[in-house]
Design a protein around this motif. Structure first.
Motif, short mmCIF file in Angstrom:
data_model
loop_
_atom_site.label_atom_id
_atom_site.label_comp_id
_atom_site.label_asym_id
_atom_site.label_seq_id
_atom_site.Cartn_x
_atom_site.Cartn_y
_atom_site.Cartn_z
N PHE A 87 13.98 3.96 -1.17
CA PHE A 87 12.98 3.25 -0.37
C PHE A 87 12.99 3.70 1.09
O PHE A 87 11.94 3.78 1.73
N LEU A 88 14.17 4.05 1.61
CA LEU A 88 14.22 4.54 2.98
C LEU A 88 13.56 5.92 3.08
O LEU A 88 12.86 6.21 4.05
N LYS B 45 9.37 5.91 2.37
CA LYS B 45 8.78 4.76 3.05
C LYS B 45 7.25 4.78 3.06
O LYS B 45 6.61 3.80 2.64
N GLU B 46 6.65 5.88 3.51
CA GLU B 46 5.19 5.93 3.68
C GLU B 46 4.47 5.69 2.36
O GLU B 46 3.56 4.87 2.27
N LEU C 114 4.93 2.13 1.03
CA LEU C 114 4.14 1.15 1.79
C LEU C 114 2.66 1.24 1.43
O LEU C 114 1.97 0.23 1.31
#
Ligand code: NAP
Length: 314
Positions: A251-252, A255-256, A259
């Motif tokens: 998830f880190l 991210k883009e 999201l």
């Protein structure tokens, strides 16, 4: 030979002389088991930072040699595969860079590709070919005992070589994965991340979230959640048991794309919420009919058996 032997033809001649696998977890140990059974490499050496894991790997007879360090393992290796969490790939590439042999292929198995390419590429020495890979196959289990040789059978492995990568190196990496009975596709790293955000990363986030929500419910006791966890919820608990370090890094690093997909997901959820609130059965029925067709399409493609509902990909 294990019971899984015979899932793919064993090669008469190995594809690679020396294969180095760094990180003896689910994926690293599965590659080691498959590559040894199927004779994909003449000498397989594994490395792990944890002494207890190295000891266990020796007991399990993984590969042909367990090295004391990553640097030792990659000496003279023709194919090096980083099988560590996405966030650890860059630092590991930096650590081993000077020890890589000219002409070697450096690869990884990270579930996110663009961040790995950005973190690893600057450390790849001239004359070493970097061919990132993501086997879309896995389970919720971790560690050297969790692996099995047929993990990649009929599963996709996505290669995301940066532009200009040596074609022969890409072809050899493809043959390696096909040798383990995987199906191989090549695509750009950013496209990979967008596709996987919706097919794998978002479902995992939903599972982590719903299991947490159930646990937090004041009026429903913990034992009731466990007792009545039939069907859907039980599947979520299995997915939500996936490795916390691996998924934190996913998830880190993505991210883009996550999201972006989460935004769309929330919009669509608002439509369903509204339909339930206003008793709009037609909208609900239409939606569920459309999604049922998608499920049947996946089964028809042979990516899943109708009777199992397992989500097995990272
Ligand atoms: P795993 O079973 O938890 O194994 C992870 C390995 O990485 C362990 O050997 C661990 O060492 C090592 N490691 C962790 N942090 C490290 C660090 N900072 N530096 C060096 N080594 C480190 O995980 P896995 O499922 O095999 O996942 C490995 C990779 O495969 C990840 O990039 C993941 O995204 C990708 N992947 C996973 C799946 C899946 O479903 N699990 C599917 C496809 C791809 P220790 O022994 O010390 O813990």
């Amino acid at each position: 030979m294990s019971a899984a032997a015979g899932f793919a033809p064993r090669r008469d001649e190995p594809l690679f002389g020396r294969l180095a696998i760094i990180g003896i977890g689910l994926i690293g140990s599965s590659i080691a088991r498959a590559a040894k059974e199927l004779n994909l490499a003449g000498h397989i050496v594994l490395a792990d930072r944890d002494e207890a894991v190295r000891r266990r790997a020796r007991e399990l007879d993984l590969g042909h040699e367990i090295a004391e360090s990553a640097i030792q393992a990659v000496q003279d290796a023709d194919l090096v595969i980083l099988c560590v969490p996405v966030g650890a790939c860059g630092p590991l590439a930096q650590e081993i860079a000077d020890a890589l042999k000219q002409g070697a292929i450096l690869s990884d198995v990270g579930s996110v590709k663009h961040a790995v390419v950005e973190a690893v590429a600057p450390h790849v020495p001239a004359g070493v070919h970097f061919v990132p890979a993501h086997p879309v196959a896995g389970t919720e289990n971790s560690g050297p005992e969790a692996g099995f040789p047929s993990l990649f059978l009929n599963r996709w492995c996505i290669l995301t070589p940066p532009p200009g990568t040596d074609e022969a190196a890409i072809a050899r990496t493809r043959r390696f994965w096909e040798g383990m009975a995987a199906m191989v596709e090549v695509m750009g790293s950013q496209h990979h991340d967008l596709v996987l955000a919706i097919t794998s990363h978002l479902p995992h986030l939903i599972a982590y979230n719903i299991v947490g929500t159930a646990e937090d419910l004041g009026q429903v006791t913990h034992s009731e959640v466990i007792k009545f966890s039939a069907g859907g919820f039980r599947d979520f608990t299995r997915i939500a048991a996936s490795d916390p370090t691996m998924w934190r890094d996913v998830f880190l690093a993505n991210k883009e794309a996550v999201l972006e997909m989460l935004g769309r997901f929330n919009e669509d959820l608002a439509v369903l919420t509204r339909a339930i609130r206003y008793g709009d059965g037609e909208t609900l029925h239409k939606h569920f009919t459309r999604t049922r067709a998608i499920r049947r399409g996946i089964v028809a493609l042979g990516q899943e058996k109708a009777e199992t509902e397992k989500l097995k990909q990272g």
